[in-house]
Scaffold this motif. Sequence first.
Motif, short mmCIF file in Angstrom:
data_model
loop_
_atom_site.label_atom_id
_atom_site.label_comp_id
_atom_site.label_asym_id
_atom_site.label_seq_id
_atom_site.Cartn_x
_atom_site.Cartn_y
_atom_site.Cartn_z
N GLY A 114 0.83 -1.21 0.00
CA GLY A 114 0.00 0.00 0.00
C GLY A 114 0.85 1.24 0.00
O GLY A 114 1.93 1.29 -0.61
N ALA A 115 0.38 2.28 0.70
CA ALA A 115 1.10 3.56 0.75
C ALA A 115 2.49 3.33 1.33
O ALA A 115 2.63 2.85 2.45
CB ALA A 115 0.34 4.57 1.59
N ASP A 116 3.51 3.64 0.58
CA ASP A 116 4.88 3.34 0.99
C ASP A 116 5.77 4.50 0.62
O ASP A 116 5.34 5.48 0.01
CB ASP A 116 5.36 2.05 0.31
CG ASP A 116 6.28 1.24 1.20
OD1 ASP A 116 6.88 1.83 2.12
OD2 ASP A 116 6.39 0.03 0.99
N LEU A 117 7.05 4.39 0.97
CA LEU A 117 8.04 5.42 0.68
C LEU A 117 7.58 6.78 1.22
O LEU A 117 7.48 7.77 0.49
CB LEU A 117 8.33 5.50 -0.82
CG LEU A 117 8.99 4.26 -1.42
CD1 LEU A 117 9.24 4.46 -2.90
CD2 LEU A 117 10.30 3.92 -0.72
N LEU A 118 7.27 6.82 2.51
CA LEU A 118 6.90 8.08 3.16
C LEU A 118 8.16 8.90 3.40
O LEU A 118 9.18 8.37 3.86
CB LEU A 118 6.19 7.79 4.48
CG LEU A 118 4.95 6.90 4.37
CD1 LEU A 118 4.39 6.59 5.75
CD2 LEU A 118 3.90 7.55 3.49
N GLY A 119 8.12 10.19 3.12
CA GLY A 119 9.31 11.03 3.19
C GLY A 119 9.86 11.16 4.60
O GLY A 119 9.11 11.41 5.54
N ARG A 120 11.17 10.99 4.74
CA ARG A 120 11.87 11.28 5.99
C ARG A 120 12.85 12.43 5.70
O ARG A 120 12.49 13.38 5.01
CB ARG A 120 12.58 10.02 6.50
CG ARG A 120 11.60 8.97 7.06
CD ARG A 120 12.31 7.69 7.44
NE ARG A 120 13.35 7.91 8.43
CZ ARG A 120 13.16 7.88 9.75
NH1 ARG A 120 11.96 7.64 10.25
NH2 ARG A 120 14.18 8.05 10.58
#
Length: 352
Positions: A90-96
């Motif tokens: 699902g929703a992935d690669l959330l910005g850090r």
Amino acid sequence: MKRNLLALAVGVAFVLPLAAQAAPTVYGRLNLSIDYTKMTDKTVSPSVKDSNWELNSNASRVGVKGNEKLTDEFTAVYKAEWEVNGDHGGADLLGRERYIGLKHYQLGTVRLGNIDSPFKNAEDSIDVFNDYVHLDMTNVLSGQNRLANSINYVSPKFLDVFGANVTLQPGESHKNPAGNSKNHLADAYSAAFSYEDDSLYLSAAFDKKVMSSLPASTGLAAAPRDATRLGARYKMNDLTLSAMFQKSKLATPTAVPGDKADESAMMLSGSYAMDKLTFRGEVVMNTLKGVPAGGATPKDKISLMGVGVDYNFTPATKVFGNLAARKDKYTGTGADGSVNESLIGVGMETRF
């Protein structure tokens, strides 16, 4: 033969420009745990009990970082990092964190981007349960912010022990009219100053009008806050002892005089390394006064105690177990009482 030589020439022509720039480092980590939680809510009558099994991804991430020497004095630095959901798709690669910067060998580094605040970084390794979904200190206190629109300066180490980290944050009012913005270069700022030698670490950090969230259990939205954080860590051979004290308050008064949400928090932690084993323990306590939740003198008290043990197969891979208890106590809110929660979890982490 001619074809092979042509292929080799094309390959060399492609690689040589890359060789002039240092290759970036691709890195990451996966940390997954099986957690069992048990909760008793005594703010209602009759009290409510619940339990749950969870598979959690504890701030698993992947990133790329590197540097390029520009001159004898200047080096370009860069980083782009994303959180990945190791437990599902699902929703992935959330910005850090992500930034680009310029480092001078004597004067320090200036970075631009989305960067952990100096206030957050002052934590150092005091939180021995950092990044765990249920046990990270962000569940108990405020200030663990990653700041968009960061203009950040990190000093070199003075006398090899003193350091400074300062971030200015424009609010960009034309993009966010309802935000914490006066259309200045530093609508908010965060600063941290530290001393560190082989055994002792000391830090003092300050936030001014930084958008920050209190623990989710308070039900309060993020708001501009002023905060002070003092930290200390002392290492004696294989034993490390740490302490942190924090106070914060709303930067601007609310419409209701009693709604202050003043925060006073303290944390004590320790770890002990023995061969491949590392034992960890932590106590975090936070008192929030004037939380706008009804009643004349609302007050929340949050406490979290935890112990854990790691077995380090290699420097990059470990298995671990955690045991923790949490208590949220509410008075003067119209729903007086407490919510008690316990946790037991096991998991594995590998870094690459």
